[in-house]
Design a protein around this motif. Structure first.
Motif, PDB file in Angstrom:
ATOM      1  N   ALA A  28       7.292 -11.521  -9.826  1.00  0.00           N
ATOM      2  CA  ALA A  28       8.764 -11.442  -9.807  1.00  0.00           C
ATOM      3  C   ALA A  28       9.263 -10.002  -9.718  1.00  0.00           C
ATOM      4  N   ILE A  29      10.217  -9.782  -8.801  1.00  0.00           N
ATOM      5  CA  ILE A  29      10.779  -8.443  -8.583  1.00  0.00           C
ATOM      6  C   ILE A  29      12.194  -8.404  -9.130  1.00  0.00           C
ATOM      7  N   GLU A  30      12.486  -7.353  -9.906  1.00  0.00           N
ATOM      8  CA  GLU A  30      13.796  -7.261 -10.553  1.00  0.00           C
ATOM      9  C   GLU A  30      14.726  -6.355  -9.733  1.00  0.00           C
ATOM     10  N   PRO A  31      15.922  -6.864  -9.344  1.00  0.00           N
ATOM     11  CA  PRO A  31      16.865  -5.973  -8.661  1.00  0.00           C
ATOM     12  C   PRO A  31      17.480  -4.997  -9.665  1.00  0.00           C
ATOM     13  N   LEU A  32      17.677  -3.750  -9.265  1.00  0.00           N
ATOM     14  CA  LEU A  32      18.302  -2.759 -10.150  1.00  0.00           C
ATOM     15  C   LEU A  32      19.761  -2.625  -9.762  1.00  0.00           C
ATOM     16  N   VAL A  33      20.560  -2.088 -10.676  1.00  0.00           N
ATOM     17  CA  VAL A  33      21.997  -1.973 -10.411  1.00  0.00           C
ATOM     18  C   VAL A  33      22.211  -1.088  -9.207  1.00  0.00           C
ATOM     19  N   ARG A  34      23.074  -1.552  -8.308  1.00  0.00           N
ATOM     20  CA  ARG A  34      23.307  -0.835  -7.057  1.00  0.00           C
ATOM     21  C   ARG A  34      24.198   0.385  -7.300  1.00  0.00           C
ATOM     22  N   THR A  35      23.812   1.529  -6.718  1.00  0.00           N
ATOM     23  CA  THR A  35      24.663   2.726  -6.791  1.00  0.00           C
ATOM     24  C   THR A  35      25.338   2.882  -5.434  1.00  0.00           C
ATOM     25  N   ALA A  36      25.987   4.043  -5.220  1.00  0.00           N
ATOM     26  CA  ALA A  36      26.650   4.271  -3.930  1.00  0.00           C
ATOM     27  C   ALA A  36      25.628   4.452  -2.803  1.00  0.00           C
ATOM     28  N   ALA A  37      24.372   4.733  -3.169  1.00  0.00           N
ATOM     29  CA  ALA A  37      23.349   4.990  -2.147  1.00  0.00           C
ATOM     30  C   ALA A  37      23.124   3.738  -1.294  1.00  0.00           C
ATOM     31  N   PRO A  38      22.767   3.913  -0.029  1.00  0.00           N
ATOM     32  CA  PRO A  38      22.612   2.752   0.838  1.00  0.00           C
ATOM     33  C   PRO A  38      21.453   1.838   0.461  1.00  0.00           C
ATOM     34  N   ALA A  39      20.458   2.350  -0.269  1.00  0.00           N
ATOM     35  CA  ALA A  39      19.309   1.481  -0.572  1.00  0.00           C
ATOM     36  C   ALA A  39      19.593   0.577  -1.763  1.00  0.00           C
ATOM     37  N   SER A  40      19.208  -0.717  -1.650  1.00  0.00           N
ATOM     38  CA  SER A  40      19.154  -1.576  -2.833  1.00  0.00           C
ATOM     39  C   SER A  40      17.827  -1.241  -3.490  1.00  0.00           C
ATOM     40  N   ARG A  41      17.854  -1.074  -4.835  1.00  0.00           N
ATOM     41  CA  ARG A  41      16.601  -0.694  -5.511  1.00  0.00           C
ATOM     42  C   ARG A  41      16.053  -1.858  -6.328  1.00  0.00           C
ATOM     43  N   PHE A  42      14.739  -1.848  -6.468  1.00  0.00           N
ATOM     44  CA  PHE A  42      14.056  -2.951  -7.147  1.00  0.00           C
ATOM     45  C   PHE A  42      12.942  -2.402  -8.026  1.00  0.00           C
TER      46      PHE A  42
ATOM     47  N   GLY B 108       6.561  -1.908 -13.276  1.00  0.00           N
ATOM     48  CA  GLY B 108       7.456  -0.767 -13.500  1.00  0.00           C
ATOM     49  C   GLY B 108       7.729   0.087 -12.271  1.00  0.00           C
ATOM     50  N   ALA B 109       6.907  -0.003 -11.238  1.00  0.00           N
ATOM     51  CA  ALA B 109       7.142   0.816 -10.033  1.00  0.00           C
ATOM     52  C   ALA B 109       8.467   0.402  -9.376  1.00  0.00           C
ATOM     53  N   THR B 110       9.212   1.381  -8.896  1.00  0.00           N
ATOM     54  CA  THR B 110      10.481   1.072  -8.228  1.00  0.00           C
ATOM     55  C   THR B 110      10.375   1.384  -6.737  1.00  0.00           C
ATOM     56  N   PHE B 111      11.200   0.722  -5.970  1.00  0.00           N
ATOM     57  CA  PHE B 111      11.269   0.989  -4.529  1.00  0.00           C
ATOM     58  C   PHE B 111      12.659   0.580  -4.042  1.00  0.00           C
ATOM     59  N   GLY B 112      12.984   0.977  -2.807  1.00  0.00           N
ATOM     60  CA  GLY B 112      14.298   0.644  -2.259  1.00  0.00           C
ATOM     61  C   GLY B 112      14.167  -0.036  -0.908  1.00  0.00           C
TER      62      GLY B 112
ATOM     63  N   ASN C  89       0.827  -1.216   0.000  1.00  0.00           N
ATOM     64  CA  ASN C  89       0.000   0.000   0.000  1.00  0.00           C
ATOM     65  C   ASN C  89       0.859   1.264   0.000  1.00  0.00           C
ATOM     66  N   LEU C  90       2.007   1.199   0.684  1.00  0.00           N
ATOM     67  CA  LEU C  90       2.897   2.371   0.683  1.00  0.00           C
ATOM     68  C   LEU C  90       3.512   2.568  -0.709  1.00  0.00           C
ATOM     69  N   ILE C  91       3.853   1.473  -1.378  1.00  0.00           N
ATOM     70  CA  ILE C  91       4.376   1.608  -2.746  1.00  0.00           C
ATOM     71  C   ILE C  91       3.305   2.250  -3.642  1.00  0.00           C
ATOM     72  N   GLU C  92       2.069   1.806  -3.483  1.00  0.00           N
ATOM     73  CA  GLU C  92       0.973   2.380  -4.293  1.00  0.00           C
ATOM     74  C   GLU C  92       0.800   3.867  -3.968  1.00  0.00           C
ATOM     75  N   PHE C  93       0.905   4.200  -2.697  1.00  0.00           N
ATOM     76  CA  PHE C  93       0.806   5.615  -2.316  1.00  0.00           C
ATOM     77  C   PHE C  93       1.950   6.410  -2.966  1.00  0.00           C
ATOM     78  N   GLY C  94       3.169   5.853  -2.893  1.00  0.00           N
ATOM     79  CA  GLY C  94       4.332   6.520  -3.490  1.00  0.00           C
ATOM     80  C   GLY C  94       4.120   6.760  -4.979  1.00  0.00           C
ATOM     81  N   ARG C  95       3.558   5.788  -5.639  1.00  0.00           N
ATOM     82  CA  ARG C  95       3.293   5.902  -7.072  1.00  0.00           C
ATOM     83  C   ARG C  95       2.365   7.087  -7.359  1.00  0.00           C
ATOM     84  N   SER C  96       1.408   7.316  -6.464  1.00  0.00           N
ATOM     85  CA  SER C  96       0.436   8.387  -6.698  1.00  0.00           C
ATOM     86  C   SER C  96       1.021   9.776  -6.452  1.00  0.00           C
TER      87      SER C  96
END
Ligand code: SAM
Ligand code: SF4
Length: 355
Positions: free
Chosen positions: A236-250, A255-259, A189-196
């Motif tokens: 299925a959730i796809e991991p995104l390439v990790r940057t220097a930021a502490p969050a792993s992103r997915f 298409g919605a992304t989150f960390g 629900n928080l991801i859906e809220f973030g999307r909005s």
């Protein structure tokens, strides 16, 4: 590299000036806490009834913060985040933002806020040059917010998030500390809220730092567990390439992304370029560090810019901290500090260090 102005003087920043610590990590990201006060009492951060506050006379002035930022920038810091306590409680904060936003070497200036006062201040912050905020929001349910934050300000936070969106802030993030049995049923629900909004949600594992005197490992929802629960809902959730930021992103199938910030179960100390300045000028090289370096005293004893630079550079070169890794190896892990220890040294508190 570009020249930097420190204390009104010009300093030439060369590669050799950029210090590496003992694990080869550069100075990159500085979090500046502008106050230790807060208008919420989140149970994972400020669960106690009473707190020891920093003496007001010790709080760095904006001019002092400006001088220190120039010192840090001349040593490689290019990312600054204002935090607290609740940073919007610091009077005239847009004046500080204006000074920092003008520093071309600061490529990323942002603020972490609980959002309660955003509606009131967002326009002035935008006028001062702030473009990016992270708003902490742990639940979409007003009653749950009241229990978790021990204050009834949920609607103000939602309105604040809407306000920054309307004002055209970019890269807004929502930080959610996930606690078992408290809000772990709201991830989707928080991801859906973030999307909005739009805003990217980052789920933060509950950490055994500072003020988290009620921490115990049963309350931690691990990154692996969060991913399992979101996979059940979305596929299925796809991991995104990790940057220097502490969050792993997915990325979700739609298409919605989150960390996820997995400081507790999968620490990322080996790439940590982050340090923290408290509102009274104590500098900490690790969120778990028990001791910091007092930069206020030399600053107020008129140390020259070169003296401040060599103090900061030398201290960084000696850094070997990897607090989260060391904590993760500990058997019978409990809260880092007891309520009594926190009272005796408020610098141990998360709301003093800035998170
Ligand atoms: N008051 C502002 C806010 O809440 O966004 C800024 C300061 S707060 C200390 C910074 C961040 O630290 C927040 O996102 C908060 O959720 C996080 N935090 C505090 N205690 C924590 C804990 N025990 N574990 C994980 N994150 C925590
Ligand atoms: Fe909550 Fe931030 Fe205040 Fe801590 S400092 S009690 S996380 S709002």
């Amino acid at each position: 590299m570009a020249d930097q102005s420190v204390n009104g003087d010009v300093v030439d920043k060369t590669e050799s000036d950029v210090p590496l610590d003992r694990l080869g990590r550069p100075l990159g990201d500085l979090r500046i806490s502008v106050t230790d006060r807060c208008n919420l009492r989140c149970r994972y951060c400020m669960p106690e009834a009473e707190y020891t506050w920093l003496p007001r006379a010790d709080l760095l002035t904006f001019k002092e913060i400006d001088v220190l930022v120039d010192v840090f920038v001349s040593l490689g810091v290019d990312k600054i985040r204002l935090t607290g306590g609740e940073p919007l409680l610091r009077r005239d904060l847009p004046d500080l933002v204006e000074v920092l936003a003008q520093k071309s070497a600061v490529r990323d200036l942002a603020m972490t806020t609980n959002g309660v006062l955003l509606v009131k201040h967002a326009q002035a912050l935008a006028n001062a040059g702030l473009r990016r905020v992270t708003v902490s929001l742990d639940t979409l349910r007003p009653e749950r917010f009241k229990t978790l934050a021990q204050r009834d300000h949920h609607q103000e936070v939602l309105d604040g998030i809407a306000e920054v969106s309307a004002l055209g802030f970019v890269g807004t993030k929502i930080d959610t500390v996930v606690m078992r049995g408290t809000n772990d049923d709201e991830l989707g629900n928080l991801i859906e809220f973030g999307r909005s909004v739009p805003a990217e949600v980052r789920f933060i594992e509950y950490m055994d730092v500072g003020g988290a005197s009620g921490w115990n490992s049963d309350l931690v929802v691990s990154k692996a567990e969060m991913l399992r629960s979101l996979t059940d809902r979305y596929g299925a959730i796809e991991p995104l390439v990790r940057t220097a930021a502490p969050a792993s992103r997915f990325r979700l199938p739609d298409g919605a992304t989150f960390g996820i910030v997995s400081s507790t179960t999968e620490p990322f100390c080996s790439s940590c370029n982050r340090s923290r300045l408290t509102a009274d000028g104590m500098w900490y090289r690790c969120l778990y560090a028990l001791r910091g370096t007092n930069l206020r005293e030399p600053l107020r004893s008129n140390a020259s810019r070169e003296e401040l630079r060599s103090l900061v550079a030398g201290t960084w070169r000696a850094r070997a901290d990897q607090g989260a890794v060391i904590r993760s190896r500990k058997k019978d892990r409990g809260a880092l500090a007891s309520a009594e220890e926190l009272k005796a040294d408020p610098h141990l508190e998360m709301h003093t260090r800035g998170g």
